[in-house]
Design an enzyme around this catalytic site. Structure first.
Site, mmCIF file in Angstrom:
data_model
loop_
_atom_site.group_PDB
_atom_site.id
_atom_site.type_symbol
_atom_site.label_atom_id
_atom_site.label_comp_id
_atom_site.label_asym_id
_atom_site.label_seq_id
_atom_site.Cartn_x
_atom_site.Cartn_y
_atom_site.Cartn_z
ATOM 1 N N GLU A 37 29.645 -30.525 -14.363
ATOM 2 C CA GLU A 37 28.314 -30.968 -14.785
ATOM 3 C C GLU A 37 27.255 -30.680 -13.712
ATOM 4 O OE1 GLU A 37 27.593 -32.059 -17.776
ATOM 5 O OE2 GLU A 37 29.687 -32.031 -18.441
ATOM 6 N N ARG A 41 25.773 -32.891 -10.323
ATOM 7 C CA ARG A 41 25.668 -32.356 -8.958
ATOM 8 C C ARG A 41 24.239 -32.482 -8.433
ATOM 9 N NH1 ARG A 41 28.977 -28.464 -11.298
ATOM 10 N NH2 ARG A 41 27.268 -26.956 -11.488
ATOM 11 N N LEU A 57 13.571 -47.161 4.443
ATOM 12 C CA LEU A 57 12.285 -47.674 3.984
ATOM 13 C C LEU A 57 12.293 -49.166 3.675
ATOM 14 C CD1 LEU A 57 11.122 -44.797 1.609
ATOM 15 C CD2 LEU A 57 10.180 -45.388 3.858
ATOM 16 N N GLU A 78 24.407 -40.998 -15.798
ATOM 17 C CA GLU A 78 24.725 -39.575 -15.961
ATOM 18 C C GLU A 78 26.210 -39.380 -16.250
ATOM 19 O OE1 GLU A 78 24.531 -35.876 -16.777
ATOM 20 O OE2 GLU A 78 22.673 -36.880 -16.218
#
Length: 128
Positions: A37, A41, A57, A78
């Site tokens: 996929e 990646r 941050l 995903e």
């Protein structure tokens, strides 16, 4: 009726053996997603950059968790989208309205995870 009882009586390991098999299946899933996929990646490369940035941050543990969580959620969504696509493709490669709808809904879920990521990052970073 007998075929129903056979399906429910399949061997299911317990304890440490079950845990080891689950880790093996997870490893094969991650490896397969990485290998097959391109979207996974790309999102993984984004996560490799975004997670350290989020840790840098964030002013405290809560902010860091809020910045990292949607990045990981994006990867999770995903993976689920890729699983839906693989299942639909396994059933058949011919075009079908429901197959297309399933893939489109999975894609919409990925988009929503990106929107969540953007909103959380904006709210946390602008609220500093």
């Amino acid at each position: 009726m007998e075929s129903d009882s056979v399906a429910t009586e399949r061997y299911k390991p317990k304890g440490l053996k079950r845990l080891l098999r689950a880790f093996g299946a997870s490893g094969r899933g991650l490896s397969g997603a990485f290998r097959e996929e391109a979207a996974f990646r790309q999102e993984l490369a984004f996560a490799v950059l975004a997670v350290p940035l989020a840790l840098w941050l964030g002013d405290d543990g809560t902010q860091r968790a809020l910045l990292v969580a949607p990045v990981l959620l994006m990867l999770i969504v995903e993976l689920l989208n890729s699983a839906i696509e693989a299942t639909v493709d396994r059933i058949g490669l011919e075009r079908h309205a429901l197959a297309g709808l399933a893939k489109d809904i999975g894609s919409a879920a990925v988009l929503m995870s990106f929107l969540l990521l953007a909103v959380v990052w904006l709210l946390v970073l602008l609220g500093r």
